[in-house]
Write an enzyme that holds these catalytic residues in place. Structure first.
Site, PDB file in Angstrom:
ATOM      1  CD  GLU A 143     -46.899  12.604  51.223  1.00  0.00           C
ATOM      2  OE1 GLU A 143     -47.721  11.776  51.631  1.00  0.00           O
ATOM      3  OE2 GLU A 143     -45.679  12.446  51.267  1.00  0.00           O
TER       4      GLU A 143
ATOM      5  CD  GLU B 260     -47.479  10.098  55.377  1.00  0.00           C
ATOM      6  OE1 GLU B 260     -48.389   9.497  54.771  1.00  0.00           O
ATOM      7  OE2 GLU B 260     -46.430  10.472  54.836  1.00  0.00           O
TER       8      GLU B 260
ATOM      9  CD  GLU C  15     -50.638   5.983  55.948  1.00  0.00           C
ATOM     10  OE1 GLU C  15     -49.913   6.976  56.169  1.00  0.00           O
ATOM     11  OE2 GLU C  15     -50.730   5.460  54.819  1.00  0.00           O
TER      12      GLU C  15
ATOM     13  CG  HIS D 186     -45.598   7.457  56.895  1.00  0.00           C
ATOM     14  ND1 HIS D 186     -44.388   7.649  56.288  1.00  0.00           N
ATOM     15  CD2 HIS D 186     -46.411   6.925  55.942  1.00  0.00           C
ATOM     16  CE1 HIS D 186     -44.466   7.228  55.025  1.00  0.00           C
ATOM     17  NE2 HIS D 186     -45.682   6.790  54.802  1.00  0.00           N
TER      18      HIS D 186
HETATM   19 ZN   LIG Z   1     -46.697   6.128  53.124  1.00  0.00          ZN
END
Ligand SMILES: [Zn+2]
Length: 898
Positions: free
Chosen positions: A167, A306, A340, A343
């Site tokens: 990410e 996550e 996390e 998520h």
């Molecule tokens: Zn986050």
């Protein structure tokens, strides 16, 4: 539980590839008709439904070889396919047509756009295809794409572990992909790793077989449909501590071999979080397992990620070592994991359509982390911590360089910069305000409906408001839209309250609160939900709709406008009202004590009111206050102390006042842990030691030196939750001999976390010669690839300009030590403590050297620096006058007319 259909990777490996894997006849996925994602930057030429990726890393050479096969749908004839690819080199690529024909593709990479074009002679007709190819890539030494972390293994030897971090946009460095969040697909991953090494991914291992030469091939089960940035792979000399949760999901903590019971605290928390979230969201967790994978080292960008079913967390924020873990770290382990795991639903199961709505992921997970932590640990008073989040967000939001929560993202660098306090903490604050407006049950019903409607898909911000409003929160969308689509902070100005017949009447007017545009007209207005408490009574509700409101409230007495501190706005009282609140402070709820002090101090610092009133309020907090509120108050004194840097007499006067107010609380707590300690007690002890040590309180400094000296005879003399606080005090005042001893301790430390903390302390010396030595050390191989950037940041805390000059002189070498995602914001951090006018010129010149999409963080740093310089004389004057107990006249007339 969601049931998976396993599509084994063996059927999809490639013929004649560099890996020598074999290709079976293609089995094309039967997908629904293609629907193009509406957001993003890739041309709408194809929609992927399934990836099969095979990776063979060469950790020594820091390279890897890969094959890919992507099932995709081409709805309209196109000359070529365009996928994302960055830092990988594609070899041959083939298009497999629905009838089995194989067409060679011409590969044309575009490095700047991070794409690759795959063209077929004569074009590509509409239909379902498989694209296959081979490629090579590189393994980074910072946390981008596939990366390596080196550390000393359990056997005392250097060892290397591999992990991925994708990410927002690094999956494209792992394999060619449609690397945008709305292109959801299923993934088969297969890896070749040494026998004896563990390999971890989102899904459990489906099969594992030796392939000779000390290697094995590990095939993971097929993932659910998900965004590319959530794919994960990690391998190393790991162990796994696991347990079955009450929800039938296996929870595991994967960590470097030898971590043992250090993973127990996180595992127990993890196992509780899964059923808690299933109950809250009303949707099952759709994977058979969830791991949290500990990586040694650190990033300048993130702590944890996550990845669905395989969260990654840097070791310091996951493993609990009673010899070194501080109370703050212990809290962070819980909070980060709660974030996390939230998520796994909010982000992984339902994903924002594009980075414009990143806050849907991050604001929500931040809000949920606090809620979940408060649920599991009510004695931690976690809800009180939301005030700090609100203040961090307002610290950005008060400047012209701010942005709305929902912002338009065009480039990778803009996406990287979006991970800021507006997205996280303002997101959390606004969600907390909206939950209070809707009511907890209505809010949760709306969230459940939203989850059910968008699972395995994507969403936009409006989808959430619509769901909650449909659940019964009438009027919520109007408020939510005001706070998410326009930037900035409402200022509620309170008129003189009058009391008659047991009722209080007061008039409120609204403006925009700002740091750098005071007195300038602003057209921004918000629908502000209000909770107002009078004379300690229950909060009374209303909404400030059009810039002003006249309230008639039951009861008389001191008025708290933002009772419960759930509103995202500042409140400017009249001097009389503030005096009444100061007198009433000991009786207010802890959340209002903390929120009021923070709010009023900021209004004083920014020039909306004289600082004396807020300082009186800060000093009125009783010594017996809730430990969370006390720790925050002591921290606020500490930042005032820093503002007086360069004025030794002023600092000494402030230190004397703070010691008189708070040393008795430290004496009551003692220096050592007690079995009766709650986490907030332990945290307050650490804060008091740290702040009073910072201010040079003789007893605390002597105790730090005593423990540091004792280390020579007893290597466990510094063990315990205050270890880093004692060392920070020693390091700050270090002599060359102390510094050398700290350096030896760092090199000898067997704990990767303690080792990097010790290196950071080397950067914390006030002595400029030692600070320079720390900077030079950072550019050597000694501290380790992910520690050096942190040392330089540590120097910047005391010697901002020195660190910034060093950065300018070694720009490429320093940036090579920072993960790509964190580079633009790292420089902002280096400049965060600057106080000199010359830094304005240096930062301006640096900003002008940057491309347009990388300027924003430097512009933010410049805005804050100019503000610090502009208000410094007034703040110093008002602080010193207050300390002398004299009458304070506003030093400069920056007060806005009202
Ligand atoms: Zn986050």
């Amino acid at each position: 539980m969601f049931r998976m259909t396993c599509r084994c990777f063996t059927a999809l490996a490639l013929a004649g590839s560099a890996l020598g894997l074999t290709l079976a006849a293609p089995v094309l996925a039967q997908t629904a008709p293609a629907v193009f994602p509406v957001d993003g930057t890739l041309p709408h030429t194809a929609v992927p439904s399934h990836y099969a990726i095979a990776i063979r890393p060469d950790p020594k050479a820091l390279t890897f070889a890969g094959t890919f096969a992507i099932d995709l749908d081409v709805p309209q004839p196109v000359p070529a396919l365009v996928l994302n690819a960055a830092q990988i080199t594609l070899g041959e690529a083939t298009l497999v047509a629905p009838d089995g024909r194989r067409l060679a593709l011409t590969v044309t990479p575009d490095a700047a756009a991070e794409t690759v074009q795959l063209a077929a002679a004569g074009g590509i007709a509409a239909g379902r295809y498989r694209v296959e190819g081979v490629y090579t890539g590189r393994i980074d030494t910072q946390a981008d794409g596939l990366f390596a972390l080196d550390y000393t293994g359990n056997d005392g030897k250097p060892t290397r572990a591999l992990f991925t971090q994708f990410e927002p946009s690094y999956a494209r460095a792992f394999a060619p992909m449609f690397d945008e969040p709305s292109y959801k697909a299923t993934f088969d991953l297969s890896v070749v790793v040494p026998v004896g090494r563990m390999a971890v991914s989102n899904m459990p291992v489906a099969s594992e077989q030796p392939i000779g030469n000390g290697l094995k091939k590990v095939i993971f089960a097929t993932t659910p449909k998900m965004a590319s940035y959530l794919l994960f792979f990690g391998t190393g000399d790991f162990e796994r501590l696991s347990k079955m949760t009450s929800a039938g999901v296996v929870a595991g903590i994967v960590s470097p071999k030898g971590s043992g019971e250090q993973a127990r605290f996180a595992l127990d928390e993890l196992a509780g979080l899964i059923p808690y979230y299933i109950a809250y969201f009303g949707v099952n967790y759709p994977l058979p397992k969830i791991d949290n994978v500990a990586g040694p080292g650190q990033s300048q960008f993130f702590s944890a990620m996550e990845n669905w079913g395989a969260v990654f967390t840097f070791q310091r924020d996951l493993l609990l070592d009673p010899r070194t873990t501080s109370p703050q770290q212990r809290e962070f382990i819980e909070v980060a994991q709660a974030h996390e795991v939230a998520h796994q639903w909010f982000g992984d199961l339902v994903t924002m359509a594009w980075w414009d709505d990143l806050w849907l992921n991050e604001g929500f997970a931040s809000w949920m982390e606090t809620k979940a932590t408060d649920h599991f640990h009510p004695d931690w008073f976690e809800l009180l911590q939301r005030v700090s989040g609100r203040e961090a967000a307002m610290g950005l939001d008060a400047y012209r360089t701010t942005h709305p929560i929902v912002q338009h993202i065009r480039t990778v660098d803009e996406a990287n910069q979006a991970f800021d306090a507006i997205t996280y903490q303002k997101g959390e604050a606004v969600l907390a305000m909206l939950e209070a407006y809707a009511g907890q049950d209505t809010w949760r019903d709306g969230i459940r409906a939203y989850m059910a409607a968008h699972k395995f898909g994507n969403s936009h911000t409006a989808d959430l408001w619509n769901a909650v409003e449909a659940a019964g929160a009438t009027g919520l969308t109007t408020i939510a839209t005001d706070f998410t689509t326009q930037p900035g902070i409402p200022l509620v100005r309170v008129g003189e309250a009058t009391c008659a017949a047991g009722k209080t009447t007061l008039k409120l007017t609204q403006e925009e609160y700002t740091r750098d545009r005071i007195g300038e007209p602003s057209t921004r207005r918000w629908h502000v939900p209000l909770l107002v408490s009078v004379g300690g009574g229950a909060p009374q509700r209303s909404v400030m709709a059009d810039g002003s409101a006249t309230l008639t409230l039951d009861g008389c007495g001191p008025v708290v406008i933002n009772a419960g501190q759930l509103g995202y706005y500042r409140t400017l009282y009249t001097p009389t009202e503030l005096s009444q609140l100061t007198a009433a402070l000991p009786q207010l709820a802890p959340i209002d004590q903390r929120g009021l002090i923070a709010d009023q101090l900021e209004l004083g610092l920014s020039g909306y009111q004289p600082l004396s009133g807020p300082l009186e309020l800060l000093a009125a907090l009783p010594e017996t206050a809730n430990p969370r509120v006390a720790a925050d108050a002591v921290g606020r004194f500490d930042s005032l102390y820093d503002r007086l840097d360069g004025d030794a007499a002023g600092q000494a006067a402030l230190a004397k006042r703070v010691i008189a107010l708070w040393k008795p609380r430290l004496d009551a707590l003692g220096y050592d842990s007690r079995s009766s300690d709650t986490l907030p007690d332990a945290d307050l002890r650490a804060t008091l030691v740290s702040v009073l040590g910072h201010m040079g309180e003789p007893g605390v400094v002597a105790e730090a030196r005593r423990r540091f000296a004792a280390f020579d005879r007893n290597p466990h003399a510094l063990d315990g939750p205050l270890q880093q606080d004692w060392l920070a005090i020693v390091a700050r005042n270090a002599t060359p001999a102390d510094w050398d001893k700290l350096a030896r301790m760092a090199q000898a430390s067997k704990s990767t976390v303690a080792r990097s903390d010790l290196y950071d302390h080397l950067g914390g010396a006030r002595d400029v010669v030692l600070a320079k030595r720390a900077l030079d050390l950072a550019l050597t191989d000694t501290p380790g690839k992910t520690t050096s950037a942190s040392i330089i940041a540590s120097v910047a805390a005391n010697h901002s300009e020195l660190a910034f000059d060093f950065f300018l002189a070694h720009r490429d070498a320093v940036l090579a030590l920072v993960d790509a995602s964190g580079q633009t914001t790292y420089v902002e951090r280096l400049a965060g403590h600057a106080y000199s006018p010359s830094m304005v010129d240096k930062l301006t010149a640096y900003e002008q050297s940057l491309p347009a999409d990388a300027k924003k963080p430097v512009e933010r740093a410049l805005g804050r620096l100019k503000n610090r310089l502009a208000i410094k004389d007034r703040i110093d004057h008002e602080t010193l006058a207050w300390l002398k107990g004299g009458c304070i006249h506003p030093f400069a007339s920056t007060l806005p007319t009202a």
